[in-house]
Design a protein around this motif. Structure first.
Motif, mmCIF file in Angstrom:
data_model
loop_
_atom_site.group_PDB
_atom_site.id
_atom_site.type_symbol
_atom_site.label_atom_id
_atom_site.label_comp_id
_atom_site.label_asym_id
_atom_site.label_seq_id
_atom_site.Cartn_x
_atom_site.Cartn_y
_atom_site.Cartn_z
ATOM 1 N N TYR A 90 60.299 2.616 55.400
ATOM 2 C CA TYR A 90 59.290 1.557 55.343
ATOM 3 C C TYR A 90 59.140 0.857 56.695
ATOM 4 C CZ TYR A 90 58.863 1.927 50.269
ATOM 5 O OH TYR A 90 58.602 2.382 48.992
ATOM 6 N N ARG A 91 60.264 0.516 57.316
ATOM 7 C CA ARG A 91 60.191 -0.201 58.594
ATOM 8 C C ARG A 91 59.562 0.679 59.670
ATOM 9 N NH1 ARG A 91 63.861 -1.119 63.079
ATOM 10 N NH2 ARG A 91 63.446 -3.169 64.020
ATOM 11 N N ASP A 92 59.989 1.929 59.745
ATOM 12 C CA ASP A 92 59.448 2.824 60.775
ATOM 13 C C ASP A 92 57.956 3.062 60.558
ATOM 14 O OD1 ASP A 92 61.970 2.957 61.845
ATOM 15 O OD2 ASP A 92 62.433 4.938 61.007
ATOM 16 N N TYR A 93 57.557 3.230 59.305
ATOM 17 C CA TYR A 93 56.146 3.470 59.015
ATOM 18 C C TYR A 93 55.311 2.251 59.417
ATOM 19 C CZ TYR A 93 52.004 5.200 56.554
ATOM 20 O OH TYR A 93 50.748 5.647 56.245
ATOM 21 N N ALA A 94 55.814 1.066 59.125
ATOM 22 C CA ALA A 94 55.089 -0.157 59.469
ATOM 23 C C ALA A 94 54.947 -0.312 60.981
ATOM 24 C CB ALA A 94 55.800 -1.374 58.882
ATOM 25 N N ARG A 95 55.972 0.087 61.725
ATOM 26 C CA ARG A 95 55.917 -0.027 63.181
ATOM 27 C C ARG A 95 54.979 1.022 63.781
ATOM 28 N NH1 ARG A 95 60.412 -2.877 65.367
ATOM 29 N NH2 ARG A 95 60.653 -1.438 67.117
ATOM 30 N N GLU A 96 54.957 2.213 63.193
ATOM 31 C CA GLU A 96 54.098 3.282 63.697
ATOM 32 C C GLU A 96 52.647 3.123 63.244
ATOM 33 O OE1 GLU A 96 55.741 7.023 62.466
ATOM 34 O OE2 GLU A 96 57.776 6.418 63.028
ATOM 35 N N HIS A 97 52.476 2.637 62.019
ATOM 36 C CA HIS A 97 51.141 2.560 61.424
ATOM 37 C C HIS A 97 50.941 1.183 60.777
ATOM 38 C CE1 HIS A 97 50.742 6.841 62.102
ATOM 39 N NE2 HIS A 97 51.837 7.070 61.405
ATOM 40 N N TYR A 101 50.270 0.496 56.792
ATOM 41 C CA TYR A 101 51.291 -0.194 56.008
ATOM 42 C C TYR A 101 50.663 -1.361 55.245
ATOM 43 C CZ TYR A 101 55.535 -2.591 54.646
ATOM 44 O OH TYR A 101 56.524 -3.189 53.900
ATOM 45 N N THR A 102 49.777 -2.100 55.916
ATOM 46 C CA THR A 102 49.054 -3.175 55.231
ATOM 47 C C THR A 102 48.209 -2.615 54.104
ATOM 48 O OG1 THR A 102 48.980 -4.493 57.266
ATOM 49 C CG2 THR A 102 47.396 -5.051 55.540
ATOM 50 N N ALA A 103 47.574 -1.481 54.346
ATOM 51 C CA ALA A 103 46.739 -0.846 53.325
ATOM 52 C C ALA A 103 47.548 -0.519 52.071
ATOM 53 C CB ALA A 103 46.100 0.427 53.881
ATOM 54 N N VAL A 149 62.750 -8.327 49.956
ATOM 55 C CA VAL A 149 63.491 -8.416 51.219
ATOM 56 C C VAL A 149 62.877 -7.500 52.277
ATOM 57 C CG1 VAL A 149 65.702 -7.994 52.355
ATOM 58 C CG2 VAL A 149 65.648 -9.152 50.137
ATOM 59 N N PHE A 150 62.661 -6.247 51.932
ATOM 60 C CA PHE A 150 62.147 -5.290 52.919
ATOM 61 C C PHE A 150 60.742 -5.672 53.379
ATOM 62 C CE2 PHE A 150 64.987 -1.840 50.857
ATOM 63 C CZ PHE A 150 66.065 -2.281 51.594
ATOM 64 N N HIS A 151 59.846 -5.925 52.425
ATOM 65 C CA HIS A 151 58.477 -6.243 52.820
ATOM 66 C C HIS A 151 58.418 -7.588 53.552
ATOM 67 C CE1 HIS A 151 54.186 -6.566 52.950
ATOM 68 N NE2 HIS A 151 54.179 -7.624 52.156
ATOM 69 N N GLY A 152 59.200 -8.548 53.088
ATOM 70 C CA GLY A 152 59.203 -9.850 53.752
ATOM 71 C C GLY A 152 59.661 -9.757 55.194
ATOM 72 N N TYR A 153 60.758 -9.051 55.414
ATOM 73 C CA TYR A 153 61.273 -8.936 56.781
ATOM 74 C C TYR A 153 60.306 -8.152 57.669
ATOM 75 C CZ TYR A 153 64.486 -8.338 60.672
ATOM 76 O OH TYR A 153 65.047 -8.377 61.926
ATOM 77 N N ILE A 154 59.794 -7.038 57.144
ATOM 78 C CA ILE A 154 58.873 -6.212 57.925
ATOM 79 C C ILE A 154 57.618 -7.006 58.289
ATOM 80 C CG2 ILE A 154 57.319 -4.222 57.780
ATOM 81 C CD1 ILE A 154 59.553 -2.847 56.099
ATOM 82 N N SER A 155 57.096 -7.773 57.351
ATOM 83 C CA SER A 155 55.894 -8.562 57.614
ATOM 84 C C SER A 155 56.137 -9.591 58.705
ATOM 85 C CB SER A 155 55.425 -9.256 56.331
ATOM 86 O OG SER A 155 55.074 -8.314 55.344
ATOM 87 N N LEU A 156 57.269 -10.265 58.649
ATOM 88 C CA LEU A 156 57.595 -11.263 59.676
ATOM 89 C C LEU A 156 57.844 -10.600 61.023
ATOM 90 C CD1 LEU A 156 59.956 -13.559 57.577
ATOM 91 C CD2 LEU A 156 57.693 -14.172 58.464
ATOM 92 N N GLU A 157 58.544 -9.472 60.997
ATOM 93 C CA GLU A 157 58.860 -8.791 62.256
ATOM 94 C C GLU A 157 57.596 -8.274 62.935
ATOM 95 O OE1 GLU A 157 61.942 -5.368 63.871
ATOM 96 O OE2 GLU A 157 61.009 -5.107 61.900
ATOM 97 N N THR A 158 56.711 -7.619 62.173
ATOM 98 C CA THR A 158 55.502 -7.066 62.781
ATOM 99 C C THR A 158 54.555 -8.157 63.248
ATOM 100 O OG1 THR A 158 54.526 -6.848 60.560
ATOM 101 C CG2 THR A 158 55.594 -4.899 61.489
ATOM 102 N N ALA A 159 54.667 -9.350 62.677
ATOM 103 C CA ALA A 159 53.846 -10.475 63.113
ATOM 104 C C ALA A 159 54.436 -11.172 64.334
ATOM 105 C CB ALA A 159 53.673 -11.473 61.974
#
Length: 207
Positions: A90-97, A101-103, A149-159
């Motif tokens: 999930y984290r790698d996909y969000a960083r690459e795309h 990931y939002t979609a 936890v995963f989505h929350g952290y990823i959302s904050l990190e990518t922002a």
């Protein structure tokens, strides 16, 4: 060859997915795609019904791509190794795309959601949790915990929410996975639900 030659729904959806990674998922419209292909908007409506239809198709593509990655990453893994692999997909996909990931978080109608790769994600999440001997309702609580936890952290990190402080965000991510693994291994069984209180006696009229 004219710009319209070779246009298909699949090609348009993939182009829309790539555009979402570049400009943001909410900015993807049929008009934006028409400009990219240098064609008239009307020429795309034989392939997608509307901008909402386009975004839904991008969401379905994104869910499918992530599910395929998860299946590959989880093969032969169990316990903490599976949990870490699951989280990292999930984290790698969000960083690459980031757009895709939002979609994938787009709310789908029940029928579309049931036919999507969403159920595959849920099945793989529960397969991991069965390795921790969780039963219901604890397993469902844990599914929601991991997602939050995963989505929350990823959302904050990518922002960019953690970009100006130490330690490195990757270090925190590993720490989170370690703590979740420890929690799941020592998860206390849920206590039986308290019985419903007895109904109050019906007052009698004063004699």
């Amino acid at each position: 060859m004219s710009p319209r030659a070779g246009l298909t729904t699949e090609r348009l959806v993939r182009a829309g997915a790539e555009l979402s990674d570049e400009v943001g998922f909410e900015q993807v419209t049929v008009s934006a795609l028409a400009r990219q292909f240098d064609v008239k908007v009307a020429s795309l409506y034989s392939h997608v019904k509307s901008s909402q239809d386009l975004r839904t198709r991008i969401a379905l593509l994104s869910l499918e791509e992530m599910a395929d990655r998860l299946a590959t990453a989880l093969a032969g893994r169990a316990g903490k190794d599976a949990l870490a692999a699951f989280a990292n997909v999930y984290r790698d996909y969000a960083r690459e795309h980031p757009g895709r990931y939002t979609a994938a978080r787009l709310t789908l109608d029940p029928e579309t959601a049931a036919a999507s790769a969403g159920p595959r994600h849920a099945q793989m999440t529960r397969a991991i949790l069965r390795g921790y001997d969780l039963t219901e309702p604890d397993q469902t609580h844990a599914v929601r915990l991991l997602g939050s936890v995963f989505h929350g952290y990823i959302s904050l990190e990518t922002a960019g929410g953690f970009s100006h402080s130490a330690p490195d965000t990757r270090e925190t991510w590993v720490w989170i996975v370690d703590r979740l693994d420890a929690l799941l291994r020592t998860w206390p069984p849920s206590a039986p639900s308290d019985p419903a209180p007895a109904p109050e006696p019906t007052p009698r009229p004063t004699e």
